[in-house]
Write a protein that holds these residues in place. Structure first.
Motif, mmCIF file in Angstrom:
data_model
loop_
_atom_site.group_PDB
_atom_site.id
_atom_site.type_symbol
_atom_site.label_atom_id
_atom_site.label_comp_id
_atom_site.label_asym_id
_atom_site.label_seq_id
_atom_site.Cartn_x
_atom_site.Cartn_y
_atom_site.Cartn_z
ATOM 1 N N ASP A 5 100.594 -37.704 3.284
ATOM 2 C CA ASP A 5 100.952 -36.584 3.327
ATOM 3 C C ASP A 5 101.838 -36.108 1.960
ATOM 4 O OD1 ASP A 5 99.869 -36.083 5.990
ATOM 5 O OD2 ASP A 5 101.837 -36.577 6.903
ATOM 6 N N LEU A 6 102.227 -37.032 1.224
ATOM 7 C CA LEU A 6 103.085 -36.997 0.148
ATOM 8 C C LEU A 6 102.531 -35.774 -0.835
ATOM 9 C CD1 LEU A 6 104.261 -40.554 -0.970
ATOM 10 C CD2 LEU A 6 105.401 -38.782 0.024
ATOM 11 N N ALA A 7 101.230 -35.855 -1.035
ATOM 12 C CA ALA A 7 100.693 -34.811 -1.983
ATOM 13 C C ALA A 7 100.914 -33.454 -1.514
ATOM 14 C CB ALA A 7 99.250 -35.160 -2.230
ATOM 15 N N ASN A 8 101.345 -33.171 -0.220
ATOM 16 C CA ASN A 8 101.251 -31.804 0.361
ATOM 17 C C ASN A 8 102.778 -31.541 0.483
ATOM 18 O OD1 ASN A 8 98.694 -31.508 0.461
ATOM 19 N ND2 ASN A 8 98.480 -32.739 2.105
ATOM 20 N N GLU A 9 103.718 -32.273 0.010
ATOM 21 C CA GLU A 9 105.100 -31.999 0.225
ATOM 22 C C GLU A 9 105.538 -31.091 -0.945
ATOM 23 O OE1 GLU A 9 107.575 -33.181 2.470
ATOM 24 O OE2 GLU A 9 105.975 -33.541 3.534
ATOM 25 N N PRO A 10 106.535 -30.255 -0.447
ATOM 26 C CA PRO A 10 107.156 -29.337 -1.445
ATOM 27 C C PRO A 10 108.083 -30.157 -2.397
ATOM 28 C CG PRO A 10 108.197 -29.025 0.690
ATOM 29 C CD PRO A 10 107.031 -29.924 0.792
ATOM 30 N N CYS A 11 107.716 -31.237 -3.006
ATOM 31 C CA CYS A 11 108.809 -31.927 -3.664
ATOM 32 C C CYS A 11 107.876 -32.622 -4.861
ATOM 33 C CB CYS A 11 109.293 -33.132 -2.766
ATOM 34 S SG CYS A 11 110.152 -34.348 -3.597
ATOM 35 N N SER A 12 108.557 -32.409 -6.096
ATOM 36 C CA SER A 12 107.700 -33.000 -7.252
ATOM 37 C C SER A 12 107.863 -34.469 -7.298
ATOM 38 C CB SER A 12 108.458 -32.272 -8.458
ATOM 39 O OG SER A 12 108.328 -31.075 -8.629
ATOM 40 N N VAL A 13 108.898 -35.149 -6.666
ATOM 41 C CA VAL A 13 108.832 -36.602 -6.545
ATOM 42 C C VAL A 13 107.765 -37.076 -5.573
ATOM 43 C CG1 VAL A 13 110.154 -38.772 -5.898
ATOM 44 C CG2 VAL A 13 111.131 -36.795 -7.350
ATOM 45 N N ALA A 14 107.801 -36.476 -4.552
ATOM 46 C CA ALA A 14 106.620 -36.988 -3.748
ATOM 47 C C ALA A 14 105.338 -36.609 -4.126
ATOM 48 C CB ALA A 14 106.749 -36.119 -2.098
ATOM 49 N N ARG A 15 104.958 -35.538 -4.722
ATOM 50 C CA ARG A 15 103.678 -35.047 -5.215
ATOM 51 C C ARG A 15 103.243 -36.476 -6.521
ATOM 52 N NH1 ARG A 15 104.590 -28.778 -5.555
ATOM 53 N NH2 ARG A 15 104.286 -28.177 -3.192
ATOM 54 N N THR A 16 104.153 -36.639 -7.218
ATOM 55 C CA THR A 16 103.740 -37.564 -8.200
ATOM 56 C C THR A 16 103.577 -38.880 -7.879
ATOM 57 O OG1 THR A 16 105.182 -36.442 -9.800
ATOM 58 C CG2 THR A 16 104.829 -38.426 -10.504
#
Length: 150
Positions: A5-16
């Motif tokens: 689910d990290l890629a869909n989080e509204p967080c630049s750290v999580a997406r990276t």
């Protein structure tokens, strides 16, 4: 939160982290920045299976961090090169290198030195403000909601 689910989080750290957060992916990126480009060289340097090497390289290509470029026709062989998106990861890799050099290098010092080609000096990476160019540390920054906040 699940890893997928990290890629869909509204967080630049999580997406990276969803793209580069795997240890073998980071080691492949290290090697690419050191000039390694060929599958066999990644596998030999890292000592990991062909499957893991292939999966990590494919993910980086699919994400647009690396691109495959043919270097031989018969048989067809490719090498992996950084895209502009991949080159944007250089400060991330250098921050990790700097942390490792400061906290884990040991008494002998860092295993590699980085020389700025323009001035010929060895350097340590420094984060600076894009506006005033002053050095920036964790205690010098505050955050506020941006336009992408949910």
């Amino acid at each position: 939160m699940k890893w997928d689910d990290l890629a869909n989080e509204p967080c630049s750290v999580a997406r990276t982290v969803a793209v580069i957060g795997d240890r073998w992916t980071l080691m492949i990126l290290r090697d690419v920045f050191l000039g390694i480009r060929r599958f066999e060289d990644f596998q030999a340097r890292l000592g990991i299976s062909r499957t893991i090497t292939a999966e990590r390289l494919k993910a980086l290509v699919d994400e647009g961090v690396l691109k495959k470029v043919a270097y031989q026709d018969r048989p067809l062989r490719h090498e992996y090169r950084l895209t502009d998106k991949g080159l944007d990861l250089y400060p991330v890799i250098m921050a990790i290198v700097n942390f490792g050099d400061r906290h884990y290098a040991g008494e002998a010092g860092p295993p590699l030195l980085h020389r700025h080609k323009a001035c010929g000096c060895d350097f340590a990476p420094v984060m600076t403000c894009s506006e005033c160019h002053a050095p920036v540390g964790a205690r010098d920054v505050e955050t506020r909601a941006g336009p992408g906040a949910v």
